[in-house]
Scaffold this active site. Structure first.
Site, short mmCIF file in Angstrom:
data_model
loop_
_atom_site.label_atom_id
_atom_site.label_comp_id
_atom_site.label_asym_id
_atom_site.label_seq_id
_atom_site.Cartn_x
_atom_site.Cartn_y
_atom_site.Cartn_z
N GLN A 189 0.82 -1.21 0.00
CA GLN A 189 0.00 0.00 0.00
C GLN A 189 0.86 1.26 0.00
O GLN A 189 0.34 2.36 -0.20
CB GLN A 189 -0.94 0.02 1.22
CG GLN A 189 -2.10 -0.97 1.11
CD GLN A 189 -3.06 -0.92 2.28
OE1 GLN A 189 -3.23 -1.92 2.97
NE2 GLN A 189 -3.71 0.21 2.52
N ARG A 212 -9.45 0.06 7.19
CA ARG A 212 -10.36 0.98 6.49
C ARG A 212 -10.70 2.18 7.36
O ARG A 212 -11.87 2.53 7.56
CB ARG A 212 -11.63 0.27 6.05
CG ARG A 212 -12.31 1.02 4.90
CD ARG A 212 -13.46 0.24 4.33
NE ARG A 212 -13.96 0.92 3.15
CZ ARG A 212 -14.42 0.29 2.07
NH1 ARG A 212 -14.44 -1.00 2.02
NH2 ARG A 212 -14.87 0.98 1.06
N CYS A 213 -9.67 2.79 7.92
CA CYS A 213 -9.90 4.02 8.68
C CYS A 213 -8.57 4.72 8.81
O CYS A 213 -7.54 4.18 8.49
CB CYS A 213 -10.44 3.71 10.08
SG CYS A 213 -9.24 2.95 11.18
#
Lengths: 287, 806
Positions: free
Chosen positions: B237, B384-385
């Site tokens: 990522q 996802r935060c």
């Protein structure tokens, strides 16, 4: 998630399969839809040296009814059971149960024989077969024999199937017209085994329950035929006392293990709820 | 001009710029199965790596015998910590300032820990050999409860640092302690609470979960011994950060390392960190001189690479008797597992947890966080935060509900009463964040009107009465949640990872015929960057989005950036894209002035062209200007039309939203049925409404999964309970309710196009909405709080404790 090495055979007759299985000895396994065996092999919890794939044996497929007996070939897929107009007419609980097994992709490959013969207490069809009082037709080197579903299951993954034997068909006495049926299953999500499930079959006569047969899925080492639960309903008008007695009788035999689906007390109570709801739905369908 | 001449509006539509529901350009390949993921990469002579992993939560390694494994035909090597020690690679630095064992050094500290790395000709041989590596273990007592980690008689987990009592974030209180982080004015907060008319107290746990992307982690490492260049394709990522870290730990000069992130099948934070598989693959390739592939299976993914949450938050919140919040105090016990491998900006060992005052104007607050080691897998990533924002948001949204019960107030009214008001923005919170913009009241008001909140409460009242009369066995719950995210890390002045400032970048080249390529320091894992970044540029430079290629993920070609996580791509790289586009336009304006023989100031920009003010017929389109930049000798201007921007954001962005969940609980089975879920998101300027909607749908589905079922649990001796997708809850379409989405638009004042980021909002807000709804269903029976996940058995147990089932 990678299996060890194994030899692979694809026989086209039962006789050939039985011979191959005998030749393979105790490290040979038959392969049906593969949904239990292959994951076990990937985890290396099962390490068969020889796999005998039954998928190309035509005589193991098909559904028919003759003289009050339904016969389903062991390699009939769950999708074929669902698609069968005959089963929908004469024994609709088979379709209702098959529709609650995993998901469509799995049902396209998963077979009735694999589901009942593997001895996995999580599978849905074994309890149903006990409720229906089905018989399993088993072929071996020395010929063919029948074992009642109610006598078949010994412990988790241990059954009456002997080394070298192959389940070839399931026979079910066609339930009487107007019978009521329900397969109630609670699960966490599509694809999961039951937290608890109940198969309920009953017949009504003159406003009274003439007969009832109940079996439980995944609340014990084996499917559980709840004989006392069925007996608690027979001869009653299915009033609250009778239903409560049946539920209590079912809960009394449930012995689930604690797992991700929940603790023991919860799973027993869910089994009771499935029985309660199954009785109500089966009764509503009976005529 | 004639009536065939397109109007400005028509020309703008053709660009498919900001606000266009442009279809995702990525989907052509994904929907046809033509994506190119790391496991699709096949190189000549490539070997495969596979791990021998610990079966124990805590054990001493007495010996490792490789002989039987090495004897298997096709096995090339078996690496252990002893092989890595001479290279000083048996430990690697984590993103949190700790070290993590690459291969277990004398001890294993969690089930699934990497013990040896088998390299073989194919996966099958490697798996066979893994089974034959004989490791002799002596099992040790394990810690699975973080509350027991700092007991006086607790077993020592990290012998490698047992004498190092000064940690990366200050002194350690216990050998199993990692850090204490304290924010806010303790005295003021405690005073406010002790003097308050009403105080609510609760222990809020957010269970250990896992991002569980559909594609697991993996890589292919290839050392070219001729030119000395190491190339690693992987599920990264943050490819540039991986390159820098790889250079620092291997001493290979950074220009000789190339990191490539191909298509990535979901990340959700799982693919931010550096894992032993990457290091072992690189070492094995350096040793063997051939490429090495390593791909996790699902069990390995769930048990060894990057969990999330595991925060145990003890809170107190105080208010006046009419519901004005006066103070907040929170102590967090953070279970970090065996190594501190959290992916947070360096100065924030508990991430941005101090956003835990949420959307409310709270005058006094105080937070402490203690991180501890346990015998569990390392991680602590932002699933996802943004960093620890879901935990903070869940904490405050539960605490506000708990307070509402205590005050006997409606939870929506309590929120409305305490919101930061529109006119207070930019608003500096008592715990130190400057919220950029917001209009919370309008958002919640719109949400309540849309769902007919008053009607729902009336229906619930009737349901409760019917339940008490024995007419139904279902209880209705209404969950209200309002969240403020803090995303877009971040300003270099306070945000860095391992010393790398968290700016991001975009480099644009306009081709002679008026199409373009833009490269960014981010990397899409499903967010649709190739679609949306082209839209930003289309609006900025007047070239149709379809004529702009977006490229990311190759460190040899992309400009340096910190990658994609924490909803930072739009706030940071999106801003860099707009700023680079503006540089292009500024040069184009100079070219237009030359060609039109006017002064630059006499030109105005109109969608896709510069035109002479007052004389729009006299204009040059961007395509014409692009060509001119390649064939005109313009005095004082270099040829070509390229630009690069490195954007250091002046602040974070603060997306917010109002979520409402309506569900029915069957008290006899614990089965919960979500009948309605309404999500209003305000992410500032909306770049692509269709992609926003898709992101919200996906995030809500993950929120449903977390709230209703996901958990990575361990037993007393450190065994992972249920590490396959049979047990780890991933909802299918059948379990997923229909989502209703809505929006308001409050642009970020400091972002070039006003966008704030949205991909993670639904996870942050969704979990609270589901959980508040479950708690709400039982509130009238006296329940203040029940822990997640709200799976069937836990809900049933709650009903049982309240005497509601038989």
């Amino acid at each position: 998630m990678i299996p060890g090495a194994f030899d692979y055979h694809r026989p086209s007759t039962v006789a050939e399969a039985v011979t191959l299985l005998a030749d393979a000895g105790e490290d040979g396994r038959v392969l049906a839809g593969g949904h239990s065996l292959i994951p076990m092999m990937k985890l290396r919890m099962a390490t068969p040296e020889t796999l005998i794939d039954l998928r190309h044996i035509d005589e193991l497929r098909g559904i028919d009814e003759n003289g009050g007996t339904i016969t389903i070939g062991a390699m009939t897929t769950q999708a074929e059971m669902i698609a069968s107009g005959l089963l929908a007419d004469v024994c609709p609980i088979l379709r209702e149960t098959a529709l609650q097994i995993a998901d469509p992709q799995i049902r396209n490959l998963g077979t009735i024989g694999g589901n009942v013969a593997n001895g996995d207490p999580g599978n849905d069809l074994p309890a149903l077969m006990q409720a229906l009082d089905a018989a399993y037709v088993i072929a071996g080197k020395s010929g063919s024999r029948e074992v009642a579903a109610r006598d078949f299951y010994e412990a988790a993954y241990f059954t009456a199937l002997q080394d070298g034997e192959v389940l070839t068909a399931i026979r079910i006495a066609t339930p009487p017209a107007g019978h009521g049926w329900a397969y109630e299953k609670q699960k966490r999500k599509i694809g999961d085994y039951a937290t608890a499930a109940a198969a309920v079959l009953l017949t009504m006569s003159g406003g009274k329950c003439a007969s009832a047969s109940i079996a439980l899925t995944n609340v014990g080492d084996t499917p559980l035929f709840a004989e006392a639960a069925g007996a608690a309903l027979a001869g009653t008008d299915l009033g609250a006392d009778a239903v409560n007695a049946a539920v209590a009788a079912a809960e009394a035999i449930a012995e689930p293990a604690e797992d991700g689906r929940g603790p023991v007390d919860f799973r027993i109570k869910v089994a009771g709820q499935m029985v309660r709801r199954g009785i109500a739905r089966a009764a509503s369908r009976a005529s | 001009m004639n009536d065939q001449t397109p109007t400005a509006v028509e020309r703008a539509e053709k660009l498919q710029g900001l606000g266009s529901k442009r279809k995702r350009v990525e989907d052509a390949r994904f929907t046809q199965g033509k994506g190119n993921y790391v496991d699709d990469i096949k190189l000549p002579g490539m070997l495969f790596g596979d791990f021998v992993r610990s079966p124990y939560g805590h054990a001493r390694i007495k010996s490792i015998d490789k002989a039987a494994a090495l004897a298997v035909p096709g096995v090339v090597a078996v690496l252990t910590a002893e092989d890595l020690k001479p290279l000083n690679l048996h430990y690697m630095p984590t993103l949190a300032g700790d070290v993590q064992a690459v291969l277990a050094d004398e001890k294993v500290l969690f089930q699934g820990q990497e013990v040896a790395f088998v390299v073989a000709e194919n996966r099958y041989v490697a798996a066979d050999a893994v089974d034959l590596v004989e490791v002799d273990y002596e099992q040790l007592p394990a810690i699975n409860d973080p509350f027991k980690a700092m007991d006086a008689d607790a077993p020592v987990l990290r012998e490698d640092i047992k004498d190092k009592m000064e940690g990366a974030h200050g002194p350690r209180k216990h050998v199993n302690h990692i850090f204490t982080w304290e924010v806010g004015d303790k005295d003021a907060a405690h005073k406010a609470i002790s003097e308050a008319e009403v105080v609510a107290e609760e222990m809020i746990s957010y269970q250990r979960v896992h991002p569980c992307p559909l594609e697991t982690c993996g890589c292919v490492a290839s050392m070219d011994k001729i030119n000395g260049k190491l190339t690693i394709w992987g599920t990264f990522q943050a490819p540039h950060a991986v390159r820098t870290v790889a250079s620092l730990i291997t001493n290979i000069p950074e220009h000789n390392i190339r990191i490539i992130s191909p298509d990535i099948g979901g990340g959700f934070g799982n693919k931010v960190g550096v894992y032993p598989g990457y290091i072992c693959s690189a070492v094995a390739s350096i040793v063997t001189g051939v490429p090495i592939k390593w791909i996790e299976d699902r069990i390995e993914n769930l048990t060894s690479t990057a969990f999330a949450r595991d925060y145990h938050m003890k809170g107190r919140i105080s208010a006046t008797s009419d519901g004005k919040i006066t103070g907040l105090d929170c102590h967090v016990l953070a279970d970090h597992g065996a190594f501190d491998a959290c992916a947070d900006p360096t100065k924030f060992p508990a991430g941005f947890f101090n956003i835990c005052t949420g959307s409310y104007d709270i005058p006094a607050a105080h937070v402490t966080v203690d991180g501890v080691y346990t015998n569990k897998a390392p991680g602590g990533v932002a699933y996802r935060c943004s960093f620890r924002v879901t935990e903070a948001s869940y904490f405050i949204e539960r605490m506000v509900d708990v307070l509402a019960r205590k005050l006997d107030m409606d939870p929506a009214d309590l929120r409305l009463k305490n919101f930061i008001k529109k006119e207070q923005f930019p608003y500096t919170s008592v715990l130190g964040w400057e919220y950029d913009s917001g209009d919370y009241e309008t958002a919640l008001d719109k949400a309540m009107k849309t769902v007919d909140y008053t009607g729902l409460r009336a229906e619930q009242k009737a349901n409760r009465e019917a339940f008490d009369r024995g007419e139904t066995r279902k209880l209705m719950g209404i969950g209200v949640a309002f969240f403020t995210e803090i995303v877009g890390a971040g300003p270099v002045k306070n945000c860095d990872i391992l010393g790398l400032g968290m700016f991001d970048s975009c480099e644009i080249r306009i081709h002679p015929t008026g199409s373009a390529i833009a490269r960014l320091g981010t990397i899409s894992q499903g967010q649709g960057h190739a679609t949306t970044f082209a839209q930003i540029l289309a609006s900025e430079i007047g070239i149709p989005a379809d004529m702009i290629t977006i490229e990311e993920g190759d460190t040899d070609t992309a400009p340096y950036g910190l990658g994609t996580y924490g909803s930072r791509s739009t706030p940071v790289a999106g801003a860099a894209t707009a700023m680079a586009g503006r540089k292009i336009r500024a040069k184009a304006q100079m070219i237009a002035a030359y060609l039109l023989e006017v002064h630059e100031d006499d030109l105005e920009w109109d969608v896709d062209r510069f035109q002479v003010k007052g004389n729009p017929e006299s204009h040059k389109t961007m395509a014409e200007l692009a060509f001119a930049s390649y064939n005109q000798a313009i005095p004082g201007l270099e040829p070509g039309l390229e630009a690069v921007s490195y954007y250091d954001p002046p602040n974070m962005t603060y997306p917010f939203g109002a979520y409402l969940c309506v569900l029915d609980i069957d008290v006899d089975t614990g089965v919960t049925d979500v009948r309605r879920f309404y999500a209003l998101d305000d992410c500032g300027t909306r770049i692509n409404p269709m992609i926003i909607e898709g992101q919200v749908h996906g995030g809500l589905t993950e929120a449903l999964a977390i709230a209703m079922g996901q958990e990575i649990a361990y037993d007393e001796i450190g065994n992972v309970k249920g590490a396959t997708l049979l047990d780890f809850y991933l909802p299918t379409a059948v379990e997923t309710p229909a989502w209703e989405t809505d929006y308001t638009v409050t642009p970020s004042p400091h972002h070039p196009i006003g966008a704030k980021g949205v991909g993670e909002s639904p996870n942050v807000g969704g979990v609270s909405a589901f959980s508040n709804a479950v708690n709400d269903a039982f509130a009238h029976k006296g329940l203040t709080h029940t822990q997640m996940p709200h799976d069937h058995w836990r809900v049933w147990k709650t009903a049982e404790k309240l005497g509601l089932n038989g």
